[in-house]
Design a protein around this motif. Sequence first.
Motif, PDB file in Angstrom:
ATOM      1  N   CYS A 148       0.855  -1.182   0.000  1.00  0.00           N
ATOM      2  CA  CYS A 148       0.000   0.000   0.000  1.00  0.00           C
ATOM      3  C   CYS A 148       0.896   1.239   0.000  1.00  0.00           C
ATOM      4  CB  CYS A 148      -0.921  -0.011   1.222  1.00  0.00           C
ATOM      5  SG  CYS A 148      -0.055   0.184   2.792  1.00  0.00           S
ATOM      6  N   PHE A 149       0.291   2.422   0.017  1.00  0.00           N
ATOM      7  CA  PHE A 149       1.115   3.622  -0.062  1.00  0.00           C
ATOM      8  C   PHE A 149       1.733   4.000   1.288  1.00  0.00           C
ATOM      9  CE2 PHE A 149      -2.720   5.586   1.344  1.00  0.00           C
ATOM     10  CZ  PHE A 149      -2.393   6.814   1.887  1.00  0.00           C
ATOM     11  N   VAL A 150       1.414   3.255   2.344  1.00  0.00           N
ATOM     12  CA  VAL A 150       2.048   3.447   3.651  1.00  0.00           C
ATOM     13  C   VAL A 150       2.373   2.067   4.232  1.00  0.00           C
ATOM     14  CG1 VAL A 150       1.869   4.523   5.933  1.00  0.00           C
ATOM     15  CG2 VAL A 150       0.650   5.522   4.011  1.00  0.00           C
ATOM     16  N   ILE A 186       8.046   4.843  -1.950  1.00  0.00           N
ATOM     17  CA  ILE A 186       6.993   4.100  -2.636  1.00  0.00           C
ATOM     18  C   ILE A 186       6.805   4.729  -4.012  1.00  0.00           C
ATOM     19  CG2 ILE A 186       4.595   3.319  -2.573  1.00  0.00           C
ATOM     20  CD1 ILE A 186       5.933   4.674   0.585  1.00  0.00           C
ATOM     21  N   PHE A 187       6.799   3.882  -5.043  1.00  0.00           N
ATOM     22  CA  PHE A 187       6.632   4.339  -6.422  1.00  0.00           C
ATOM     23  C   PHE A 187       5.220   4.008  -6.895  1.00  0.00           C
ATOM     24  CE2 PHE A 187      11.174   3.752  -5.925  1.00  0.00           C
ATOM     25  CZ  PHE A 187      11.679   4.902  -6.513  1.00  0.00           C
ATOM     26  N   HIS A 188       4.597   4.956  -7.586  1.00  0.00           N
ATOM     27  CA  HIS A 188       3.244   4.793  -8.117  1.00  0.00           C
ATOM     28  C   HIS A 188       3.274   5.117  -9.608  1.00  0.00           C
ATOM     29  CE1 HIS A 188      -1.211   4.842  -7.604  1.00  0.00           C
ATOM     30  NE2 HIS A 188      -1.121   5.522  -8.747  1.00  0.00           N
ATOM     31  N   LYS A 189       2.637   4.261 -10.393  1.00  0.00           N
ATOM     32  CA  LYS A 189       2.570   4.480 -11.836  1.00  0.00           C
ATOM     33  C   LYS A 189       1.135   4.824 -12.224  1.00  0.00           C
ATOM     34  CE  LYS A 189       3.865   2.537 -16.311  1.00  0.00           C
ATOM     35  NZ  LYS A 189       4.383   1.380 -17.042  1.00  0.00           N
ATOM     36  N   TRP A 190       0.962   6.034 -12.770  1.00  0.00           N
ATOM     37  CA  TRP A 190      -0.349   6.517 -13.184  1.00  0.00           C
ATOM     38  C   TRP A 190      -0.713   6.062 -14.594  1.00  0.00           C
ATOM     39  CZ3 TRP A 190      -2.646   8.597  -9.133  1.00  0.00           C
ATOM     40  CH2 TRP A 190      -1.857   9.168  -8.134  1.00  0.00           C
ATOM     41  N   ALA A 191       0.270   6.097 -15.479  1.00  0.00           N
ATOM     42  CA  ALA A 191       0.073   5.747 -16.887  1.00  0.00           C
ATOM     43  C   ALA A 191       1.461   5.507 -17.479  1.00  0.00           C
ATOM     44  CB  ALA A 191      -0.638   6.887 -17.631  1.00  0.00           C
ATOM     45  N   ASP A 192       1.515   5.101 -18.729  1.00  0.00           N
ATOM     46  CA  ASP A 192       2.817   4.910 -19.367  1.00  0.00           C
ATOM     47  C   ASP A 192       3.602   6.218 -19.317  1.00  0.00           C
ATOM     48  OD1 ASP A 192       2.304   2.260 -19.913  1.00  0.00           O
ATOM     49  OD2 ASP A 192       1.578   2.653 -21.938  1.00  0.00           O
ATOM     50  N   GLY A 193       4.816   6.151 -18.779  1.00  0.00           N
ATOM     51  CA  GLY A 193       5.672   7.324 -18.682  1.00  0.00           C
ATOM     52  C   GLY A 193       5.231   8.342 -17.654  1.00  0.00           C
ATOM     53  N   TRP A 215       6.354  11.132   5.134  1.00  0.00           N
ATOM     54  CA  TRP A 215       5.767  12.433   4.830  1.00  0.00           C
ATOM     55  C   TRP A 215       4.443  12.605   5.559  1.00  0.00           C
ATOM     56  CZ3 TRP A 215       6.260  12.745  -1.231  1.00  0.00           C
ATOM     57  CH2 TRP A 215       7.608  12.935  -1.558  1.00  0.00           C
ATOM     58  N   GLN A 216       4.291  13.751   6.225  1.00  0.00           N
ATOM     59  CA  GLN A 216       3.045  14.061   6.921  1.00  0.00           C
ATOM     60  C   GLN A 216       2.359  15.294   6.356  1.00  0.00           C
ATOM     61  OE1 GLN A 216       3.617  14.187  11.150  1.00  0.00           O
ATOM     62  NE2 GLN A 216       4.686  12.238  11.184  1.00  0.00           N
ATOM     63  N   TYR A 217       3.119  16.144   5.668  1.00  0.00           N
ATOM     64  CA  TYR A 217       2.590  17.393   5.127  1.00  0.00           C
ATOM     65  C   TYR A 217       2.946  17.495   3.656  1.00  0.00           C
ATOM     66  CZ  TYR A 217       2.543  18.249  10.118  1.00  0.00           C
ATOM     67  OH  TYR A 217       2.324  18.127  11.457  1.00  0.00           O
ATOM     68  N   VAL A 229       0.662  14.119  -1.311  1.00  0.00           N
ATOM     69  CA  VAL A 229       0.809  12.682  -1.053  1.00  0.00           C
ATOM     70  C   VAL A 229       1.843  12.098  -2.005  1.00  0.00           C
ATOM     71  CG1 VAL A 229      -0.372  10.447  -1.085  1.00  0.00           C
ATOM     72  CG2 VAL A 229      -1.543  12.470  -0.188  1.00  0.00           C
ATOM     73  N   TRP A 230       1.771  12.504  -3.271  1.00  0.00           N
ATOM     74  CA  TRP A 230       2.683  12.025  -4.316  1.00  0.00           C
ATOM     75  C   TRP A 230       3.406  13.189  -4.959  1.00  0.00           C
ATOM     76  CZ3 TRP A 230       3.268   6.978  -4.203  1.00  0.00           C
ATOM     77  CH2 TRP A 230       2.203   6.173  -3.801  1.00  0.00           C
ATOM     78  N   VAL A 231       4.637  12.957  -5.395  1.00  0.00           N
ATOM     79  CA  VAL A 231       5.400  13.933  -6.176  1.00  0.00           C
ATOM     80  C   VAL A 231       5.849  13.233  -7.437  1.00  0.00           C
ATOM     81  CG1 VAL A 231       7.470  15.359  -6.275  1.00  0.00           C
ATOM     82  CG2 VAL A 231       6.162  15.219  -4.140  1.00  0.00           C
ATOM     83  N   PRO A 232       5.486  13.750  -8.624  1.00  0.00           N
ATOM     84  CA  PRO A 232       4.514  14.808  -8.873  1.00  0.00           C
ATOM     85  C   PRO A 232       3.134  14.427  -8.323  1.00  0.00           C
ATOM     86  CG  PRO A 232       5.648  14.193 -10.905  1.00  0.00           C
ATOM     87  CD  PRO A 232       6.042  13.213  -9.865  1.00  0.00           C
TER      88      PRO A 232
END
Length: 170
Positions: A27-29, A89-96, A105-107, A110-113
Amino acid sequence: MMSETADWPYDADQHDPLTKLRIPVTCFVPRWKYAASFDRESEVRPTDWEAAQLVSFIDEYREHWFNETWKAKLAERPFDIDSGNPTRIFHKWADGDWSYRVVTWQYGPVWVPVFPRLRGTHLDDRPNWAGPMTLVQVMDRIYTVGGETFKHWTDWKAAHPEIFGEVSRG
């Protein structure tokens, strides 16, 4: 889906194909302090090439930060787990289109970008980190402070062109 048994105490998916590559899918945490993990809620799975980049990111972390004795201890588990550093933690939204977060991180975002739907809005408070970003661009961002990318990361990428392509040593 997370699976946890007496034989599998980790909060990473035991049967995910990435697990065989030592990439925890969480999960993201996550509760465990993995060197890095892939967010199971991602909209898209990593390609084989991106999975190799994630493996290499974890390998670089292990090679840079640990001595041979501790590396041997890390090898006893299915993942590199380090109590001294928070999980990336790495998250993939779409290709590239990748983002990351640090579990502590508390402030801030949530994700960068930030989430794609927030980009360019008043909630996108880091326009110099605007997405979409490739996985390698996100990894570079993790290892960049004050506009300077850490030499150990730049050297690692340059030493692994089969994974990262040709990279300038800075």
